[in-house]
Structures are given as C-alpha cells and as structure tokens.
Design an enzyme around this catalytic site. Structure first.
Site: not given
Length: 338
Positions: A73, A94, A234-235, A266
């Site tokens: 991430k 992101h 949502i990212d 998620m």
C-alpha cells in the site's frame, strides 16, 4: 540490486508484497533482498522462511535502505522519513485525491511506480486485477453482514474485475443485479436503480484519475433507509459524495440514512490469499526492474512507463501535479538514459 520489503504501516494492512518463494527467485537472480523483521507476520510467514529463501532479515527502518522498495500500500505519514532520494518505490500509490501525499512523495526525490497503473499489452491491469476480484467478492459479503441479510436487489457501478466479481457473488446469493457500465451509467439510469437497491457497489475505475461522483448526496438521501453502499473505489475518492475512508477496525458509518462501507484496503481481510495473488503478479515486474535497472526497465517496458507517477521527485502525471499544486514534467527518453 538491493531490494527492500518493509512492513506495511497502513491500519489493518496484513499483506506483504512478495512471498518467500518469489523472494528466492530474486535472490537466485543475484539481488540482495532486505526484508523487515515481521513483515509477513500478518499472513503467518515467519522470518525464517525469508532467510531460507536467501533474504536478509533487517530492522524495519533498514528495509528502506534499498534502490528498489516493493510494498503493498501507499506510504503513510510514518513512512515519509524513510524515503530516500533516488530510490524507486513500487506499490499501490493511489495519489489522485491525495495532494498532501503527492507533495511528500515528490519532495522526497524518489521515483513512484504505481502498481494500479501498470497496464499490459491487452489493456488490462495485471496487478490491480487480482485485488479487484477479491474486493468485488467481498463487497457482497460485507453487504450481507452489515445489512443483516443477503441483499435482494444490487446495483453495481462499473464492469471491470471488481464489478464483475461483485455481480457473480450477488447472483450466487440469489440477488437481482443491475450492472451499469460507463456507457450506460447515465444519471437517470443510476437514479432509477439506486432508489430500489438494497446494496450499491461502487466499482468504477478511471486510471490515474479521481473516481467520478456517480452518487450525489441528494440521491443518497433518497435511497431506501437502511440500504448500503460498498465503495470499492474509495482509494480514488469513491463513487458517492457521502463516502469517506474507513478501516477494517471501524468499517462502516451511516450517512443520509444509508450504511457506508469504505475500507481502502479491502483485500487485506483475506491477507494470505491476497498476498499470494499479488506476489505472483508483482514478481515479473520486480525482476525486470532489478535486472535492467529502473531507468532501462521503464524505458523498454511501456507497462512500467505508464505507471510512473513521479520520476526522481518530478511529477510526471498531469492530473496529480495539478491537484498537488506542483509542476508537471513529462517523462522523456532523455530522463531514462542509464
């Protein structure tokens, strides 16, 4: 090349970017792999497995001492001080809708290669796809859990990997499913389907751009009381004006009488499955970056070149530069000379 695999610091993130079997391949290629102690504890992998694979187990901050950092991430605020000018960071970045993070990444002087932007010759997203399938399936699981019953009428916004997985999972549970693709997702069609839905799944994806707000607040306020939105997107900001990021620890909130599930990571709810799929997808690109060097690999592989958002501190994505108030510099062949 020295490759670092740090611990993930995003709340609730249990995945690791590369599994021991894949690290062993990189080690056999002649690269030094530095794995942060405990980096794979969330999927039950011990440090000893990485040692057996030929990696070095190092203190968490020492895993960042590498030319190529491979993680899952986006960097968190706690990671900013670990970034080093000149290194490449390969992960799900992101950066759209995150101007503060974009400014921090650019200021560090690193090269940011976004896993979600790697696009193969067929136009697909090979690193995003396996995570999207898990998220799509989870959307229906989450809907049933938080609604307290299997949703009977489901609206899916988007027909990519996440949207199709959500559709299949909903049909398997006996739901009536409406899928609106880009061409068919008119305001009137969205309104008609959303007002009757028990569950709306936001699975729209626009590469490198914020998610379009397909569910304005006024429409959410008219949805059935107690219905639910699972905003997989949502990212990149989410499909609903009422959406805001949540965590696995506190996954939902109620806005305008509608339950919202907006967990940014998620697939981490199924960490072993997700890590295995991601590691297998990442490996070929990590091998290429390490074998050729960052510049040559990006120059020769259009899939990697399209994924470069920041090159040595210069933002090479116009939309991200505009959002962050930074100068935009296109990535040229001259930049990529060894």
């Amino acid at each position: 090349m020295r490759i670092g695999i740090p611990r993930e610091t995003k709340p609730g993130e249990l995945r690791v970017a590369l599994l021991p079997d894949h690290v062993a391949i990189l080690a056999r290629d002649g690269h030094e792999i530095r794995v942060a102690s405990g980096a794979a504890g969330g999927i039950g992998q011990l440090d000893a497995s990485y040692l057996d694979a030929g990696a070095l187990i190092v203190a968490p901050h020492e895993a960042w001492d590498a030319e190529l950092i491979v993680k899952v991430k986006e960097v968190q605020e706690a990671d900013y001080g670990s970034l080093r000018a000149g290194q490449a960071l390969f992960c799900f970045h992101h950066l759209p809708t995150e101007p503060e993070r974009a400014r921090a990444v650019a200021a560090s002087g690193i090269t940011a290669i976004a896993a979600e932007m790697v696009r193969d010759a067929s136009g697909g997203f090979p690193l995003l796809a396996p995570m999207s399938v898990i998220a799509g399936r989870m959307a229906i699981e989450a809907g049933a859990r938080h609604l307290g019953h299997a949703p009977r009428r489901v609206l899916v916004l988007g027909a990519g990997h996440a949207g199709r997985a959500a559709e299949r999972a909903a049909l398997e549970r006996g739901a009536s499913v409406t899928v609106l693709r880009r061409a068919s997702a008119t305001p009137a069609a969205i309104e008609s389907a959303a007002l009757g839905a028990d569950l709306v799944v936001g699975a729209a994806f626009v590469p490198g751009s914020p998610t379009p707000k397909l569910l304005p607040r006024a429409l959410v306020a008219r949805m059935k009381p107690g219905s639910m939105i699972v905003d997989i997107a949502i990212d990149a900001g989410g499909v609903a004006e009422t959406s805001r990021p949540t965590t696995h620890a506190e996954p939902t909130f109620v806005e305008e009488g509608v339950i919202h599930y907006c967990v940014e990571n998620m697939p981490s709810a199924h960490p072993a499955e997700a890590a295995a799929a991601l590691s297998a997808a990442l490996l070929p690109y990590a091998r290429e970056l390490a074998a050729k060097g960052i510049a040559r690999a990006v120059r020769e592989n259009p899939a990697l070149r399209a994924a470069v958002l920041v090159w040595k501190g210069r933002v090479s994505h116009a939309g991200i530069a505009r959002e962050a108030g930074l100068a935009y510099t296109s990535l040229s062949d001259r930049d990529l000379e060894d």
